[in-house]
Design a protein around this motif. Structure first.
Motif, short mmCIF file in Angstrom:
data_model
loop_
_atom_site.label_atom_id
_atom_site.label_comp_id
_atom_site.label_asym_id
_atom_site.label_seq_id
_atom_site.Cartn_x
_atom_site.Cartn_y
_atom_site.Cartn_z
N LYS A 609 33.14 13.00 52.19
CA LYS A 609 33.67 14.12 52.97
C LYS A 609 34.31 15.15 52.05
N THR A 610 34.24 16.40 52.46
CA THR A 610 34.85 17.48 51.69
C THR A 610 36.37 17.43 51.85
N THR A 611 37.07 17.48 50.73
CA THR A 611 38.53 17.49 50.74
C THR A 611 39.03 18.93 50.87
N ILE A 612 40.01 19.16 51.72
CA ILE A 612 40.65 20.47 51.83
C ILE A 612 41.91 20.43 50.97
N LEU A 613 41.94 21.24 49.93
CA LEU A 613 43.03 21.21 48.97
C LEU A 613 44.21 22.05 49.44
N PRO A 614 45.42 21.71 49.01
CA PRO A 614 46.59 22.53 49.36
C PRO A 614 46.55 23.87 48.62
#
Length: 740
Positions: A609-614
């Motif tokens: 899954k694609t990680t959403i970064l801060p």
């Protein structure tokens, strides 16, 4: 006398007498036993777009070989079958005898059902049946389920105020598996509507029975020779026609059926059609149909049918006249719509059509740079979207449903035709292509037929070629382990160059181009590599300094990710990837893009899954590819994150940006760029950077159309510049062998 519901009586009246004349009736014993097949349809249809309603009489001729007491037909589940009758004649008197019908297997397809029709005893030869049925066809088109739109909108068929689309998948007429039939079609529609189908067409107005609003009915007829299936579309079109005449004297009626708002584009599409006919008729032979039309569709599509192509309205508006677009669909007139293939036995049609249009067009017009770019794109598509674990033989390709299928059945297959051309030479290859069309027009062809024809035209045994490239998965991956040169003992001033290769991917026999840089010149050499060969020895006229493998992408090889130019699709295909959103909540187009990416990953395994970064990160993750979606107010952070990967290729500022030395300023500007991550081989950092997200709304919506260039610059959503960079060359310095 008529049989069945009186609702169908009006169709009999409006068609006239000609279609009700007896069709040929064969005699038992005339034909050898063979599977039953429909050889002729005479369809009389009425369509009510507002009610999604279809009403049809289909008088068909079925060729029955031997005793066939029952026949299994398919028809759309949403259609109500009123009657099926056997049509016979005593002299000139027609008799309709109802025959028994029952539901068969209901699990054939999600929208089709089977009807079993029982014939009276001793019926064989050509049997005429009349079907009467009606119902609703209402499957509104849905957007495809892929980030990259390699498939059209999804629908089994639709009748509605926005348009009509009926194909063989719709099941809008009864069919028998394996049938090849000719068609005569008459359609009644409201005034102002125009139908398009296959073959020759004509239209007239019927004001004798006006509609409730006082408007006349539109009666339109289409007749087609033998073909695999029948497609019918309809809409409120503006029609423009032109006649084309080839060098041989062949005449073809060209037409556009465009929505009124796009009617001004007619000449552009007709001019492009003329250009492609002028180019491909000499290569492929006479155009196989009397007319060809470009038809605008109410949903996204790029479909080629016998005698017309159906292009989505968005494509029409984007001037879809390129060789990979309109050119591709026109060549399908020969390859796919004149010579057919059964997908279940291997789809060769898309690979050959892609080779002839997406690639070979650029050779025809002597655009060597773009021809090289197309070869690069085909190899890159295959190498990125098809891992060795997911690869399958080209012979197993049927149709594309995702990027992997597209890469194998279109891109890799096109490169296989290029390998065949290199192997047997231009004369034998092009003679084979032309012979394929001439010999097999109006017939099914498979890979075995292609092997037979190219064997004949080349005079070469090609079993090994088709076994290797078509029946096996995979492709070779070749690199230079060492290169050494010594002065030639027999030719003064010349050198003997010895190259040691490493090979992965299995034993493949193919032609490998080598580019050799010498002290005073350069040379290109095509080496015919045996299946297990690792060593190459050449004599060159001067001292060699460097040797490189196939810098122009002529051979079919699997390229490693770090060998490819950095592009968005390296991010898309990375096993580990992340998105960094650097924009305010008000940047709606960018928010929607991130939501789409998350939704696409919904079914993926957790580790993929694609990680959403801060938003506050100051360094990229240590591994994987990263997509940064940013606005100009975050230029300092973006520049810091890009610096290590892009160097001086990209500079982001508050009022604009600089790409490969060229500056771009203004609120309308945006850029999509990718650079290799030196600390994570095979991964990229990609950024979509917009001065104003509103101006980049179109870019965000269509982002994954732009996955094959290192940098794409947009002015209010329109591409104004493309760049390629950081392209790896498999080059090796040549050592001097002092001992020889």
């Amino acid at each position: 006398m008529p049989v069945g519901s009186t609702r169908l009586g009006f169709i009999t009246r409006l068609i006239g007498f000609s279609l009700l004349l007896p069709l040929s009736q064969g005699q038992a014993g005339d034909l050898p036993a063979s599977p039953p097949a429909i050889i002729r349809h005479e369809l009389r249809a009425s369509i009510d777009p507002d009610q999604h309603q279809l009403t049809v009489i289909d008088r068909m001729v079925v060729r029955v070989g031997g005793s066939q007491p029952t026949l299994d037909f398919t028809l759309a589940k949403s259609l109500l079958l009123d009657t099926v009758a056997l049509v016979t004649w005593v002299g000139n008197v027609e008799r309709l005898t109802p025959v028994s019908k029952s539901l068969g297997d209901d699990a054939i397809d999600s929208n089709l059902r089977s009807f079993r029709v029982s014939l009276p005893d001793h019926q064989s030869g050509d049997v005429t049946l009349e079907w009467r049925y009606r119902g609703v066809i209402d499957d509104p088109p849905r957007e495809p389920r892929h980030l990259r739109f390699v498939t059209p909108s999804e629908t089994s068929g639709h009748i509605g105020p926005e348009g009509v689309y009926l194909s063989s998948e719709t099941g809008w007429y009864p069919d028998l598996a394996g049938s090849l039939a000719s068609y005569a079609l008459t359609v009644e529609m409201p005034g102002g509507w125009t139908t398009v189908s296959q073959g020759r067409g004509g239209a007239e107005q019927d004001c004798s029975r006006p509609r409730s609003d006082g408007s006349c009915l539109s009666l339109q007829t289409w007749t087609s020779g033998v073909t695999e299936a029948l497609t019918l579309v309809a809409n409120r079109f503006t029609v423009t026609t032109r006649d084309w005449k080839g060098a041989s004297g062949q005449a073809v009626r060209l037409a556009t059926y465009l929505f009124p708002d796009d009617a001004a584009l007619a000449d552009e599409y007709l001019d492009a059609t003329v250009k492609y006919l002028d180019a491909y008729v000499p290569l492929l032979g006479a155009f196989p149909f009397e007319q060809f039309a470009v038809v605008e569709n109410f949903f996204a599509s790029g479909l080629g049918m016998p005698s017309f192509t159906l292009l989505g309205s968005g494509s029409i508006k984007r001037h879809y006249t390129q060789p990979y677009a309109l050119g591709h669909e026109i060549v399908h007139s020969w390859i796919g719509n004149s010579v057919w293939n059964r997908p279940e036995s291997g789809n060769w049609v898309e690979g050959l059509t892609t080779y002839l249009t997406n690639y070979y067009w650029h050779e025809l017009i002597h655009d060597d740079r773009q021809a090289r770019e197309q070869r690069r794109l085909m190899l890159q598509g295959y190498s990125l979207h098809v891992t060795p674990q997911l690869d399958y033989p080209i012979a197993a390709f049927q149709r594309k449903s995702d990027e992997k299928d597209n890469a194998i059945g279109y891109q890799k297959a096109a490169m296989v035709f290029h390998q065949l051309r290199l192997e047997i030479g231009d004369e034998a290859f092009w003679r084979g292509v032309k012979q394929l069309v001439a010999d097999l027009s109006g017939r099914y062809a498979d890979w075995q037929d292609l092997e037979r024809i190219f064997t004949q035209t080349s005079g070469r045994e090609l079993r090994w070629f088709f076994a290797q490239w078509i029946e096996r998965p995979g492709a070779p991956a070749v690199a230079i382990a060492d290169a050494m040169a010594s002065p030639s003992r027999n030719q003064p001033g010349a050198y003997t160059l010895r190259v040691r290769l490493t090979r992965e991917g299995g034993a493949f026999r193919f032609i490998l181009p080598l580019a050799i840089a010498m002290k005073g010149s350069t040379a290109s050499v095509a080496v015919a590599l045996a299946a297990e060969q690792h060593d190459v020895e050449l004599v060159v006229p001067d001292e060699p300094l460097h040797v490189a493998i196939d810098p122009d992408f002529m051979s079919l090889q699997r390229l490693k990710r770090e060998q490819l130019a950095p592009v968005l699709n390296l991010f898309v295909t990375d096993q580990r990837k992340a998105v960094l959103p650097l924009f305010a909540d008000s940047a709606t187009p960018f928010k929607e893009l991130v939501v789409r990416i998350e939704a696409q990953d919904a079914q993926a395994p957790t580790k993929h899954k694609t990680t959403i970064l801060p938003m506050d990160i100051v360094a990229l993750p240590p591994s994987g590819s990263v997509l940064i979606v940013a606005t100009a107010d975050r230029h300092v952070q973006v520049q810091s994150l890009l610096a290590k990967a892009c160097g001086d290729l990209a500079t982001m500022g508050p009022d604009g940006f600089r790409i490969a030395g060229t500056g771009y300023e203004g609120r309308r500007m945006a850029v999509l760029l990718s650079c290799h991550r030196p600390d994570a081989p095979g991964s990229v950092v990609t950024v979509l950077y917009a001065m104003d997200p509103a101006a980049a709304a179109k870019v965000a919506r269509l982002l994954f159309f732009y996955g094959w260039q290192s940098a794409v610059v947009f002015d209010e959503g329109t591409v104004i510049k493309r760049e390629m960079w950081q392209e790896f060359q498999a080059m090796k310095e040549v050592r001097r062998d002092e001992q020889r």
